[in-house]
Structures are given as C-alpha cells and as structure tokens.
Design an enzyme around this catalytic site. Structure first.
Site, PDB file in Angstrom:
ATOM      1  N   ARG A  44      24.624 -57.034 -15.917  1.00 20.30           N
ATOM      2  CA  ARG A  44      24.784 -58.217 -15.466  1.00 20.30           C
ATOM      3  C   ARG A  44      26.331 -58.532 -15.852  1.00 20.30           C
ATOM      4  NH1 ARG A  44      19.327 -60.722 -17.586  1.00 20.30           N
ATOM      5  NH2 ARG A  44      19.550 -58.844 -18.800  1.00 20.30           N
ATOM      6  N   LYS A  64      57.808 -59.739 -33.444  1.00 13.26           N
ATOM      7  CA  LYS A  64      56.931 -58.551 -33.669  1.00 13.26           C
ATOM      8  C   LYS A  64      57.230 -57.721 -35.105  1.00 13.26           C
ATOM      9  CE  LYS A  64      57.045 -54.551 -32.584  1.00 13.26           C
ATOM     10  NZ  LYS A  64      57.449 -53.173 -32.116  1.00 13.26           N
ATOM     11  N   TYR A  95      64.187 -62.744 -29.047  1.00 13.55           N
ATOM     12  CA  TYR A  95      63.390 -61.615 -29.583  1.00 13.55           C
ATOM     13  C   TYR A  95      63.795 -61.157 -30.768  1.00 13.55           C
ATOM     14  CZ  TYR A  95      60.593 -57.460 -29.588  1.00 13.55           C
ATOM     15  OH  TYR A  95      59.876 -56.487 -30.274  1.00 13.55           O
ATOM     16  N   ASN A 108      65.607 -53.658 -30.934  1.00 12.17           N
ATOM     17  CA  ASN A 108      64.745 -52.394 -31.251  1.00 12.17           C
ATOM     18  C   ASN A 108      64.500 -51.106 -31.088  1.00 12.17           C
ATOM     19  OD1 ASN A 108      63.017 -53.796 -29.995  1.00 12.17           O
ATOM     20  ND2 ASN A 108      61.344 -53.433 -31.578  1.00 12.17           N
TER      21      ASN A 108
HETATM   22  C1  UD1 Z   1      15.000 -59.926 -23.690  1.00 10.42           C
HETATM   23  C2  UD1 Z   1      13.509 -60.058 -23.978  1.00 10.42           C
HETATM   24  C3  UD1 Z   1      13.220 -61.586 -23.391  1.00 10.42           C
HETATM   25  C4  UD1 Z   1      14.134 -62.558 -24.214  1.00 10.42           C
HETATM   26  C5  UD1 Z   1      15.470 -62.415 -24.169  1.00 10.42           C
HETATM   27  C6  UD1 Z   1      16.175 -63.191 -25.366  1.00 10.42           C
HETATM   28  C7  UD1 Z   1      12.279 -58.064 -23.323  1.00 10.42           C
HETATM   29  C8  UD1 Z   1      11.517 -57.074 -22.343  1.00 10.42           C
HETATM   30  N1  UD1 Z   1      12.827 -59.202 -22.914  1.00 10.42           N
HETATM   31  O1  UD1 Z   1      15.407 -60.209 -22.253  1.00 10.42           O
HETATM   32  O2  UD1 Z   1      11.924 -61.971 -23.552  1.00 10.42           O
HETATM   33  O3  UD1 Z   1      13.926 -63.725 -23.825  1.00 10.42           O
HETATM   34  O4  UD1 Z   1      15.951 -60.839 -24.730  1.00 10.42           O
HETATM   35  O5  UD1 Z   1      17.711 -63.004 -25.201  1.00 10.42           O
HETATM   36  O6  UD1 Z   1      12.696 -57.574 -24.529  1.00 10.42           O
HETATM   37  N2  UD1 Z   1      18.138 -53.017 -24.885  1.00 10.42           N
HETATM   38  C9  UD1 Z   1      18.027 -51.811 -25.480  1.00 10.42           C
HETATM   39  N3  UD1 Z   1      17.399 -50.675 -24.757  1.00 10.42           N
HETATM   40  C10 UD1 Z   1      16.640 -51.040 -23.602  1.00 10.42           C
HETATM   41  C11 UD1 Z   1      17.075 -52.346 -23.013  1.00 10.42           C
HETATM   42  C12 UD1 Z   1      17.603 -53.220 -23.823  1.00 10.42           C
HETATM   43  O7  UD1 Z   1      18.472 -51.301 -26.650  1.00 10.42           O
HETATM   44  O8  UD1 Z   1      16.000 -50.154 -23.028  1.00 10.42           O
HETATM   45  C13 UD1 Z   1      18.932 -53.950 -25.908  1.00 10.42           C
HETATM   46  C14 UD1 Z   1      20.154 -54.421 -25.125  1.00 10.42           C
HETATM   47  O9  UD1 Z   1      21.373 -53.900 -25.152  1.00 10.42           O
HETATM   48  C15 UD1 Z   1      19.985 -56.010 -25.522  1.00 10.42           C
HETATM   49  C16 UD1 Z   1      18.706 -56.325 -25.926  1.00 10.42           C
HETATM   50  O10 UD1 Z   1      18.058 -55.132 -26.125  1.00 10.42           O
HETATM   51  O11 UD1 Z   1      20.793 -56.013 -26.665  1.00 10.42           O
HETATM   52  C17 UD1 Z   1      17.931 -57.153 -24.704  1.00 10.42           C
HETATM   53  O12 UD1 Z   1      18.259 -56.649 -23.783  1.00 10.42           O
HETATM   54  P1  UD1 Z   1      18.298 -57.435 -22.589  1.00 10.42           P
HETATM   55  O13 UD1 Z   1      18.340 -56.250 -21.105  1.00 10.42           O
HETATM   56  O14 UD1 Z   1      19.205 -58.127 -22.564  1.00 10.42           O
HETATM   57  O15 UD1 Z   1      16.902 -58.317 -22.477  1.00 10.42           O
HETATM   58  P2  UD1 Z   1      16.698 -59.565 -21.742  1.00 10.42           P
HETATM   59  O16 UD1 Z   1      16.535 -59.623 -20.213  1.00 10.42           O
HETATM   60  O17 UD1 Z   1      17.796 -60.610 -22.165  1.00 10.42           O
HETATM   61 CA    CA Z   2      19.728 -60.176 -23.077  1.00  8.69          CA
END
Ligand code: UD1
Ligand code: CA
Length: 459
Positions: free
Chosen positions: A18, A341, A356, A376
C-alpha cells in the site's frame, strides 16, 4: 523483576504494497529515523533475552540497516508462506525450544509504540496469568484494522480482519493494535494449528486468539490510553499523519524544556536533534539528523539544518541552508541566502549574506563579505580553505581552495583569491577601473539616462 523470560519479535517481512514504493515500507523515514528504527529503538530498551526481527521483502537492504544500527537484533527470514502468523512461527523456530517465558510481538509499521506501554502490557499479562494479552484501541474509524470480538465475560473470543468481517463485526470500534504478549508454549501449540482460510489466504497471527480460546486458555485485551501509540502505517497518507503528530510531540517536549518555538506546525524537528535552553526557532525551519542547537541560539525563519552544530548565542537565517558538518561558533552568524557544508566557523565569526561556504575553517571574529563563494571543488577533488581570525574579506570574493588567509588579513571587494594572503596583508587582484567620459550621452542619446546625465552636467 519476574523470573519469567521475555523475548521480542518484530514483524517486518510484509510487502508494504500500500506504500506503492521502491523503498520497503519499514524503511520509510519518520522524524529522521526509519519506521523500523523507531520500533527497534523501543524494543531494544526492554529487558528481553532476545530480539528477533522477521524479514523477507527486500531483506538484504533492511537486513543491512538492522545490522548496522541494531547489531544485537537476530534476523529471521520468513519463507514463502505469507502472513503475520507465519512470521511469528519462523521466529519461534529460532528461539530455544526450552524457552517457556513470554513472547512480545510488535509490528515494524507501528512506530510510536513506547516502552512504558509495552512494559505495562507484559505486566498485565503476567498478573492475569493469561495465555495471550492483546493491546487494543477504541477508534471512531476502525477501517483496515482487525476487530476485537469479545465474549460476554469480557475476555477476547476472536479477532476478525477487515476483509473477513461481517457487517456486524465491521461496526466494532475496538481494534487490534498488532501488539501482543503470548505464553510461548501456548503460542507454539496454537501456531501449529493455524490455517489460511481467509480472504487473503494468509496465516494470520490474529487467528491464534480464537485457537487459544478453543483450547480453554484465557485471552485478554488491554485498551491503550493513547491511540496515537498504536497507529499503524500502511500508506503514505497515514505516514504523514503520524509524522505530524510525532513532530508536534517533539516540538512540545522542547517547548516544555525551555525552547521558544513560534510555530510548531511549520517547524520540523527530527528525534535525534538537541536544542539548548532559551534557543528560539522561527517558523518554517527544519532541524534534521544529528543537529545540535546551543543555548540562546536563534534559528530561522525558513532555515534547513542537517547534521550540524549551532553553538550558544549564534544566529542562523532567515533563509539559510546548513549542510552536514557545519559548526557555527558561539555568537557567530550565518545570514540570509547562505549555504554551508563541512565548514567550521569560529566564535563570533559571521557570514551574513548570499554566500557559499564549503570545506572551510574560519577562525574567530572574522567577517566574510557579502556574495562570497568558497570554490572548494576542482571538478575532481574537494579542497579546504583556511581563513584566520579577525579577517575582513571584501564583498564578492572567490576563495579558490586550497587557500590560506592569515590572521588579521583583509581582501578587497571583487577579489578572486588564488594565492595565500599572509597575516595583516591586503589581498587584491582587481583590475584598475577605467571610466569613459560622456559615454552615455554619446552612445545612448535620447534615453532617460542620457537626459539625466546632461542635466547633471549643465549644473
Ligand atoms: C495487522 C493485523 C490487524 C491489526 C493491524 C494493526 C494481522 C492478520 N492483522 O493488519 O489485525 O489491526 O495489523 O496495525 O495480523 N508482516 C510480516 N510477514 C507477513 C505479513 C506481514 O512480517 O507475511 C509484517 C508487516 O511487515 C508489518 C506487520 O507484519 O510490519 C503487519 O502486517 P500488515 O500487512 O501491515 O498487517 P495489517 O493489514 O496492518
Ligand atoms: Ca499494518
């Protein structure tokens, strides 16, 4: 202190789709630090036996950043199975199997989360002997977040994601903040039963709540007092909203510690900046990186300062750009339309107008004339200019570096200084001026200038 162990898992493997960006989401900047940097700085302040960061999307880039800035963090790579549940599962595989303490999970895209809130969540979780404790928030617009479905007794029944929620569930205003504490053993068990029958086909960490409840475990929710702390960043509109809020908090904190900030709304200050007492920051100024502003200094309006030092009682602006490595001495001045700088400008020295100054060392009490350029760069290499103390340089000089101007020396207006000037000398290379009498009357007859010149002559 409880004898129970704690490990931290930071989720940062997601695609960040996004953001629509070539830069991974967690590497976007907020007040001079990456989103992930904010989370890791907070995470590092907790008393935990391990800090795990889950990476996948652009893992080389993020991994290098983590390694350079948070070398104690253990990097874990998520495989091709998607979802926050999978992200936690791969980290648990790295945590010693005998570990039976608590696992605190935070998201790399929730940058304002703070140490107190995390510590309090862990404390509540332990006091209530829950299997899981979820940090939640009451919000007016829950769009995009997971909704908290509570049972009659107030415990959590399940978490439903936006895309999987019924109309009734969509109306719930309590949202999942993405911050949780789990009993490690129960979490391991529940994760092994996780499925991906949902709109995104992912293994959701949020489904662990219902799985634990099914197994007869206690799942609690703790409502956060300050909703900003749990604001997740999924797109750039949210990034700017959180940036504005964080900036207003940073400005307020400096105001309360004795700094005058006339217009916090147009003043941007990074988290890493320091400002002394009674400094005054005028509107539309931006203080970035490792910048230090001294006591009683005055900055702005419309000034940008990056990784520089402005010492006590010095003045900068309006309309000045101090780039990395500028050090303006006590009581010194960098005036309007001046760019600097890598320039050390000594106590009481002034560069007041339209100049500058790059790769320069200026002693104390010197004055650089208006419209001066420190040349410079020879096209290949950078060279240094050394200006002594109590030097007076004329307007519109060019200092062709490397060059040294001795203490107490002067240079004439319009000089292109190519040779060193010794202490006390006057440096000049200006061609003598020639004036041609009556040139305008002869060559521009009939103009207002010629008319004015004739009038003056006839008097
Ligand atoms: C997630 C939660 C949602 C919560 C929201 C809060 C889940 C399924 N949903 O949604 O309930 O309200 O956060 O901010 O958990 N990530 C991984 N591996 C993955 C997918 C994501 O490490 O496979 C990490 C992302 O980098 C991010 C975090 O997990 O830092 C959250 O992932 P994101 O896709 O932003 O979840 P949300 O849709 O915001
Ligand atoms: Ca998120």
């Amino acid at each position: 202190m409880s004898a129970r162990g704690l490990v931290l898992v930071v989720l940062a493997a997601g695609n960040g789709t996004r953001m629509v960006s070539a830069t991974p989401k967690v590497m976007h900047q907020l007040a001079g630090r990456t989103l992930l940097g904010h989370v890791l700085a907070t995470a590092s302040s907790l008393d935990a036996s391990g800090l795990y960061v889950v990476l996948r999307h652009q893992k080389e880039l993020i991994g290098e950043y983590v390694w350079n800035n948070f070398p104690k963090a253990i990097q874990v790579e998520q495989d091709e199975i998607a979802g926050t549940g999978r992200a936690v599962e791969v980290s648990l595989a790295k945590i010693p199997a005998e570990f039976d303490g608590d696992v605190l999970v935070v998201s790399g895209d929730v940058p304002l989360m703070d140490t107190q809130t995390l510590n309090a969540l862990v404390a509540t979780h332990r006091a209530s002997k829950s299997s899981a404790t979820i940090l939640t928030a009451m919000v007016q617009d829950p769009t995009g977040y997971g909704r908290i479905v509570r049972a009659k007794d107030g415990q959590v029944a399940k978490i439903v994601e936006q895309l999987d929620a019924s109309d009734e569930e969509l109306a719930i205003e309590e949202i999942n903040a993405g911050v949780y504490v789990f009993d490690a053993k129960h979490l391991r068990q529940a994760l092994s039963h996780l499925e991906s029958h949902n709109a995104q086909g992912e293994r959701y960490l949020t489904d662990v709540a219902a799985l634990l409840v099914e197994d007869g475990h206690k799942v609690m929710a703790e409502i956060v007092a300050d909703n900003w702390l749990v604001r997740g960043i999924n797109d750039r509109a949210q990034l700017s909203e959180v940036a504005k809020e964080l900036n207003s908090r940073i400005c307020r904190a400096w105001q309360l510690s004795g700094v005058t900030i006339l217009d916090p709304e147009s003043t941007w200050i990074d988290v890493s900046v320091t400002i002394g007492q009674d400094a005054v920051i005028h509107p539309a100024s931006s203080l970035r990186g490792l910048t230090a502003i001294g006591a009683g200094a005055e900055v702005g309006p419309s000034v940008v300062i990056e990784n520089s030092v402005v010492q006590d009682m010095a003045k900068v602006g309006p309309f000045a750009y101090l780039r990395a490595g500028t050090d303006l001495g006590v009581g010194g001045k960098i005036g309007s339309f001046v760019e600097t700088k890598n320039a050390k400008i000594g106590t009481g020295s002034k560069v007041p107008h339209l100049s500058y100054v790059g790769d320069a060392e200026i002693g104390e009490g010197s004055n650089i004339g208006a419209g001066t350029i420190f040349a410079n760069y020879d096209g290949v290499e950078k060279h240094t200019s050394k200006i002594g103390s109590f030097v007076r340089t004329g307007s519109h000089n060019v200092f062709v570096a490397p060059i040294t101007i001795g203490d107490g020396a002067y240079t004439a207006a319009g000089t292109v200084v190519r040779k060193d000037v010794a202490p006390g000398e006057l440096g000049m290379n200006v061609a003598p001026q020639r004036s041609i009498a009556d040139w305008v009357i002869a060559k521009r007859p009939g103009t207002k200038s010629a008319e004015a010149a004739s009038k003056k002559k006839s008097k």
